[in-house]
Write a protein that holds these residues in place. Structure first.
Motif, mmCIF file in Angstrom:
data_model
loop_
_atom_site.group_PDB
_atom_site.id
_atom_site.type_symbol
_atom_site.label_atom_id
_atom_site.label_comp_id
_atom_site.label_asym_id
_atom_site.label_seq_id
_atom_site.Cartn_x
_atom_site.Cartn_y
_atom_site.Cartn_z
ATOM 1 N N THR A 1 0.813 -1.214 0.000
ATOM 2 C CA THR A 1 0.000 0.000 0.000
ATOM 3 C C THR A 1 0.848 1.267 0.000
ATOM 4 O OG1 THR A 1 -0.127 0.016 2.421
ATOM 5 C CG2 THR A 1 -1.865 -1.168 1.236
ATOM 6 N N LYS A 2 2.160 1.075 0.113
ATOM 7 C CA LYS A 2 3.116 2.189 0.155
ATOM 8 C C LYS A 2 2.742 3.208 1.235
ATOM 9 C CE LYS A 2 4.392 1.488 -4.619
ATOM 10 N NZ LYS A 2 4.269 1.945 -5.982
ATOM 11 N N GLY B 1 -4.808 -5.917 -5.832
ATOM 12 C CA GLY B 1 -5.413 -6.352 -7.084
ATOM 13 C C GLY B 1 -6.801 -5.819 -7.353
ATOM 14 N N GLU B 2 -7.314 -4.941 -6.487
ATOM 15 C CA GLU B 2 -8.632 -4.365 -6.731
ATOM 16 C C GLU B 2 -8.480 -2.893 -7.099
ATOM 17 O OE1 GLU B 2 -11.535 -5.032 -3.704
ATOM 18 O OE2 GLU B 2 -11.064 -7.157 -3.545
ATOM 19 N N ASP B 3 -9.257 -2.472 -8.067
ATOM 20 C CA ASP B 3 -9.201 -1.071 -8.473
ATOM 21 C C ASP B 3 -9.769 -0.185 -7.385
ATOM 22 O OD1 ASP B 3 -10.177 -2.019 -11.814
ATOM 23 O OD2 ASP B 3 -8.174 -1.729 -11.006
#
Length: 191
Positions: A157-158, A188-190
């Motif tokens: 998630t940085k 992997g989810e937009d």
């Protein structure tokens, strides 16, 4: 009639009090949940050592507050319906006492009730390094039905701050319990 959406939040004296506070914040922000808070005496000490948040502010985040010593509280009974319990942070002492099926304080009793009623019990274990006794107690509580989730952050998630790490881990712990607060950054989810 729909079952009440009650969540028990236990906070122990392990380092990482920010996790328990953030769990309460996330439940409040999500809405529709009734949080039941139990803080151990060492948790109150850790709060003073690790946070600028006051005890009154933490307690105000919860819908219901219970005394650590009140083993006759509503949440000490299996007939009082809850969605489960999260202990954040969870000390090795508390996890070991849960593994031994002890119930001499309300955190332990409520955890034992969750296990016997087959309700989710998630332990955000804060201890490192681990010795064999810790690992054996982790295995025991897992066999009994608990989920042991050390707060090991994901970095995909940085995160730009410790607060972001704490929020993601706390939201993910609630997610594992089936509570979607909308705060989890999912791989992997937009967006």
């Amino acid at each position: 009639m729909a079952a009440p959406r009650r969540i028990i939040v236990g906070i122990t004296g392990a380092t990482g009090i920010a996790y328990g506070i953030e769990v309460l914040r996330l439940l409040r922000e999500a809405g529709g949940y009734e949080s039941h808070l139990i803080m151990s005496p060492p948790a109150i000490r850790t709060l003073a050592e690790e946070s600028d948040v006051t005890l009154a502010e933490v307690q105000a985040l919860a819908d219901v507050r219970h005394s650590f010593k009140d083993i006759g509280a509503s949440i000490a009974s299996g007939s009082f319906r809850t969605m489960g319990m999260i202990v954040a942070p969870c000390s090795a002492h508390t996890m070991s006492a849960i593994a031994a099926s002890l119930g001499d304080n309300l955190i332990l009793r409520a955890a034992d009730v969750c296990l016997k009623e087959r309700r989710p019990l998630l332990l955000l274990l804060r201890e490192t390094p681990l010795h064999l006794g810790h690992i054996e107690h982790m295995a025991a509580v897992t066999r009994y039905g608990a989920i042991v989730m050390p707060p090991v952050p994901g970095f995909y998630t940085k995160p730009a701050s410790i607060a972001e790490l704490v929020r993601q881990t706390s939201a993910r712990a609630l997610d594992v319990m089936g509570i979607d607060t909308g705060a989890v950054d999912r791989w992997g989810e937009d967006e």
